[in-house]
Design an enzyme around this catalytic site. Structure first.
Site, PDB file in Angstrom:
ATOM      1  N   ASP A 178      13.329 -15.238 -17.025  1.00  0.00           N
ATOM      2  CA  ASP A 178      12.035 -14.877 -16.430  1.00  0.00           C
ATOM      3  C   ASP A 178      11.856 -13.358 -16.348  1.00  0.00           C
ATOM      4  O   ASP A 178      10.779 -12.847 -16.634  1.00  0.00           O
ATOM      5  CB  ASP A 178      11.935 -15.498 -15.027  1.00  0.00           C
ATOM      6  CG  ASP A 178      10.557 -15.310 -14.416  1.00  0.00           C
ATOM      7  OD1 ASP A 178       9.565 -15.480 -15.156  1.00  0.00           O
ATOM      8  OD2 ASP A 178      10.469 -14.995 -13.215  1.00  0.00           O
TER       9      ASP A 178
ATOM     10  N   HIS B 240      11.300  -7.991 -18.941  1.00  0.00           N
ATOM     11  CA  HIS B 240      10.955  -6.803 -18.151  1.00  0.00           C
ATOM     12  C   HIS B 240      12.168  -5.878 -17.963  1.00  0.00           C
ATOM     13  O   HIS B 240      12.075  -4.667 -18.145  1.00  0.00           O
ATOM     14  CB  HIS B 240      10.457  -7.197 -16.759  1.00  0.00           C
ATOM     15  CG  HIS B 240       9.329  -8.176 -16.760  1.00  0.00           C
ATOM     16  ND1 HIS B 240       8.416  -8.236 -17.767  1.00  0.00           N
ATOM     17  CD2 HIS B 240       8.960  -9.122 -15.854  1.00  0.00           C
ATOM     18  CE1 HIS B 240       7.536  -9.191 -17.488  1.00  0.00           C
ATOM     19  NE2 HIS B 240       7.846  -9.738 -16.336  1.00  0.00           N
TER      20      HIS B 240
ATOM     21  N   LYS C 244      14.702 -13.218  -6.648  1.00  0.00           N
ATOM     22  CA  LYS C 244      13.602 -13.716  -5.814  1.00  0.00           C
ATOM     23  C   LYS C 244      14.066 -13.782  -4.372  1.00  0.00           C
ATOM     24  O   LYS C 244      15.257 -13.863  -4.098  1.00  0.00           O
ATOM     25  CB  LYS C 244      13.183 -15.106  -6.292  1.00  0.00           C
ATOM     26  CG  LYS C 244      12.430 -15.076  -7.616  1.00  0.00           C
ATOM     27  CD  LYS C 244      11.783 -16.405  -7.897  1.00  0.00           C
ATOM     28  CE  LYS C 244      10.871 -16.299  -9.103  1.00  0.00           C
ATOM     29  NZ  LYS C 244       9.695 -15.441  -8.885  1.00  0.00           N
TER      30      LYS C 244
ATOM     31  N   LYS D 147       4.810 -14.447 -22.986  1.00  0.00           N
ATOM     32  CA  LYS D 147       6.218 -14.806 -22.848  1.00  0.00           C
ATOM     33  C   LYS D 147       6.314 -16.174 -22.164  1.00  0.00           C
ATOM     34  O   LYS D 147       5.367 -16.554 -21.486  1.00  0.00           O
ATOM     35  CB  LYS D 147       6.963 -13.739 -22.066  1.00  0.00           C
ATOM     36  CG  LYS D 147       6.699 -13.763 -20.554  1.00  0.00           C
ATOM     37  CD  LYS D 147       7.612 -12.821 -19.844  1.00  0.00           C
ATOM     38  CE  LYS D 147       7.377 -12.824 -18.358  1.00  0.00           C
ATOM     39  NZ  LYS D 147       8.141 -13.671 -17.543  1.00  0.00           N
TER      40      LYS D 147
END
Lengths: 504, 298
Positions: free
Chosen positions: A254, A259, A355, A167
């Site tokens: 991301d 995911h 994050k 990815k």
């Protein structure tokens, strides 16, 4: 062992499937990169240590750097020693090292693949790898096209070919379609293995076992019994030197696009008829297709400012090296999603990822509806929470079920207690790294844990819809401190529905 | 009592008693679990996956302890080790250990329980009545029998009756291949570690198919148990007479089929790993049953 194989060879009966691939050469593009050092080579070493690699096997690393075989082997030995999960053993490393070669190539400038082709042909003869190839593209998307074109034009006439792609699979729906079209010009969908390493994690696969191997969960796995689902993918890390990539990707590309949406799909999918690649992926695609495009008010984005994480003072995102001081890249995303089908209609899936959050934690939380009429006094049940099934993906892999229990003593007071099943407690073997499983599966040709092109495209459709809404506003970034659980707006998103984020 | 079975636990609570009853053992076990919980920040997790029962006559004690070392960590279980001393004065001596093993990245531990019982005199005659109250309910019972079980004798049959899987190592038997005829296949699933040792060789032989289809003679360098099981396997799978020539040696080290050498498989696992692999198996192994039955005639 399949029935056909056993019918052909009666000696195979009872020997069970042995997951050893056919002889092959693994060619790694981007062989000097971080992914190869941190993940791919340590995974290959772990597979070698468990004797799961084929006996006739070779590795060819290619990158721009000018290195000899010996220099490359030295680098990879250091990588295995530093990042491997097993103790370093000379007798495991030596044959792997001897099977490793390096070719300096720059596909982007001109075709210099002849020396690669020559080496591969020579390895076929010397090592008996029969023209079987696994090409691992550990390179950025921009570097993929010339490699895929060249590989496509120089396909071997014998043996099989598999292409592992990392990815991101594009940066929006259109580019994803272009990538797919580029890949399928030369390779079939069955030859393309798109890695989402989350799917290689044991505990993600355990979600399938939990749901489909236990008769007690599936009957209540629906809107009738489940109040809502919360999925959290929380990191304590910042961008860690990946600012160039992260500035373009953000949390939505991301984590969310791949995911997060995969976790939603695994949680919401219908039982597949079997565990073959297409059966599982068909069911996941149905979930993605049924997902309602989120409205702007159902999505919250954030960016971390300075703060403290695990007792350490850390800078804000805009102060990180390589990040634009005015950056509007989101490092946090929360959303309320709906899967509009019979099973899940009107059941919200609250998802969040970010994050520099308070804790590293990937969890799927299934919150059941409250007991309809507990026959106790209100004061007895004030500490009672609804039943909650928590699937801990990482760390502390396992499953917890929160249930109400009587507090010992006089009278009747009920409190919520946790029943824990810790994966590592029941199965005392170390969990394999996701890359070990995925590399081995690719060699074996098993696509179950890889993402299919239609899944990727459905995921991008959802992302594109969210990003389109962002063009119209400009949030005041940074809007959460490092070490917090995200921006206040994320709390409001769920509180509007009378619910709270779980503090796991 | 036997030496400690594991070296990797972070703490252990122990209790021992002489001339005890089963009730004393149960009470002590509960108390030890409680004490173990106070050693850590919360109760140790009991994620048992099985009851692991072992019948260990005196001559096998040292070997058994060596093999069992570390198994509780690999297979969280309630281990019940029975050391029969039929000639001693009647009674039961017990030692209980609650071992706490660390969980990766966590402060909590998981607990494994090992109950060692020395069955003296008449206690050897009714082991099932002692074991039954100590089993964790609803979990499978694996019975590892060291040495040669005297099938047909009451104490053996009692234990076979309560187990889901009997694990033997026919290399420990002095009377193979005849003894294979006594294996209680119809009463419980049976595993044989000697059979497990042949697995790598069987894989190698399977790769020789179809060239091996008309096989007439197999020469095996290795113990009699493994040799007869391998030849019995070839007989039963290929459905043809296969002659066996055996050269005795301590380990299975060479196999020739009609004069062609079978490639030597990669290294053999340890005895602990072999037992551990058997503890991962459930259900009957029909291929082993057929091989053992065919081996009887060698």
């Amino acid at each position: 062992m399949t029935e056909t194989q056993v019918a052909e060879n009666p000696l195979l009966e009872g020997l069970g499937p042995r997951r050893t691939p056919d002889p092959c050469v693994l060619v790694i593009f981007g062989a000097s990169g971080d992914l190869t050092r941190r993940k791919i080579f340590p995974a290959l070493y772990a597979l070698a240590n468990r004797r799961l690699l084929p006996e006739k096997f070779a590795i060819v690393g290619t990158a721009r750097s000018d290195l000899s075989d010996e220099e490359y082997r030295d680098r990879m030995e250091h990588a295995v020693r530093e990042f491997g999960r097993d103790d370093f053993k000379e007798d495991v490393w030596r044959p792997l090292s001897e099977a490793t070669h390096y070719v300096s190539l720059n596909f982007a400038e001109e075709m210099r693949g002849d020396k690669l082709i020559e080496l591969l042909n020579r390895l076929d003869e010397e090592r008996g790898t029969r023209g079987n190839r696994v090409y691992y593209l550990a390179v950025p998307p921009s570097a993929m096209q010339p490699i895929v074109e060249e590989l496509g034009e120089h396909r071997t006439t014998e043996g099989w070919t598999r292409l592992i792609v990392e990815k991101p699979f594009g940066h929006d729906l259109e580019s994803a379609r272009e990538l797919t079209a580029m890949g399928t010009r030369h390779f079939t969908e069955e030859e393309i293995f798109r890695i989402d390493h989350y799917l290689g994690k044991e505990t993600v696969q355990n979600m399938l076992a939990l749901r489909f191997a236990n008769g007690i969960f599936e009957p209540i796995w629906s809107r009738q019994f489940i109040d809502h689902v919360q999925i959290t993918v929380a990191e304590t890390l910042g961008v860690e030197g990946r600012a160039d990539y992260y500035e373009r990707a953000g949390a939505i590309r991301d984590i969310f696009q791949n995911h997060m949406l995969q976790l939603v799909a695994l949680t919401a999918m219908e039982p597949p008829i079997d565990f073959t690649a297409d059966s599982v992926r068909n069911e996941k695609v149905k979930v993605l297709k049924a997902m309602r495009m989120p409205r702007p008010k159902d999505v919250v984005r954030g960016q971390y400012g300075p703060g403290f994480v695990e007792g350490r003072e850390v800078p804000g995102y805009r102060d990180e090296e390589g990040v634009d001081p005015q950056s509007m890249t989101e490092t946090y995303l929360a959303a309320k999603l709906y899967v509009d089908n019979w099973r899940w209609a009107d059941t919200p899936f609250y998802v969040r990822t970010g994050k520099r959050l308070a804790r590293r934690d990937t969890t799927i939380a299934i919150q059941f509806q409250r007991a309809p009429h507990p026959p106790f006094e209100d004061s007895a049940t004030e500490e009672l929470q609804p039943n909650l099934l928590l699937v801990h993906v990482q760390p502390d892999e396992g499953v917890s079920l929160a249930i109400g229990a009587k507090v010992p003593g006089q009278g009747l007071r009920i409190r919520t207690v946790n029943m824990d099943f810790m994966y590592g407690g029941a199965f005392r073997t170390e969990l394999p790294e996701a890359y070990e499983r995925l590399i081995l599966d690719a060699m074996l040709g098993d696509q179950t844990l890889f993402t299919r092109s239609d899944e990727v495209e459905e995921q991008w459709s959802i992302v594109d819809a969210i990003v389109a809404g962002w063009a119209r506003d400009r949030p005041a970034f940074p809007n959460y401190a490092s070490g917090a659980w995200g921006p206040a707006a994320a709390d409001e998103l769920i509180q509007r529905d009378g619910r709270e984020w779980l503090r796991h | 009592m036997a030496p400690a079975l594991s070296t990797t636990h972070v703490h252990a609570e122990e209790w021992s008693g002489e001339d005890v009853g089963v009730g004393d053992v149960v009470t002590a076990l509960c108390r030890l679990r409680d004490e173990s919980a106070h050693e850590t920040e919360g109760p140790d997790l009991r994620t048992s996956v099985m009851n692991h029962l072992a019948w260990v006559p005196a001559e096998w004690e040292e070997a058994a302890v060596e093999t069992l070392a570390g198994l509780e960590e690999r297979h969280p279980s309630r281990g019940i080790l029975l050391f029969p001393q039929p000639d001693a004065e009647d009674g039961i001596d017990a030692k209980i250990s609650v071992l706490a093993f660390p969980l990766q990245e966590q402060r909590r531990h998981i607990a494994a329980e090992v109950i060692e019982l020395r069955l003296r005199g008449s206690a050897c005659r009714a082991p099932a009545s002692i074991v039954n109250p100590l089993l964790v309910p609803a979990l499978p019972v694996f019975l590892r029998w060291r040495g040669r079980p005297r099938f047909g004798e009451q104490y053996v049959d009692q234990l076979v009756e309560i187990c889901d899987r009997l694990i033997v190592d026919s290399r420990e038997w002095p009377d193979v291949p005849d003894a294979y005829s006594e294996l209680p296949f119809e009463r419980t699933a049976c595993s044989d570690i000697a059979w497990r040792r042949t697995e790598r060789w069987r894989r190698c032989l399977a790769r020789m198919w179809p060239g091996i289809a008309e096989l007439r003679k197999v020469r095996v360098e290795g113990p009699l148990a493994e040799a007869t099981l391998l030849a019995g396997w070839l007989r039963s799978r290929l459905e043809r007479e296969v002659e066996l020539e055996q050269d005795d040696s301590e380990t299975l080290s060479a196999v020739d089929v009609d004069g062609s050498a079978c490639p030597v498989p990669r290294e053999q696992p340890t005895s602990s790993a072999l037992l551990s692999a058997e503890l991962d198996e459930f259900g009957r192994d029909r291929v082993y049953e057929a091989a053992a039955s065919a081996a009887v005639t060698f």
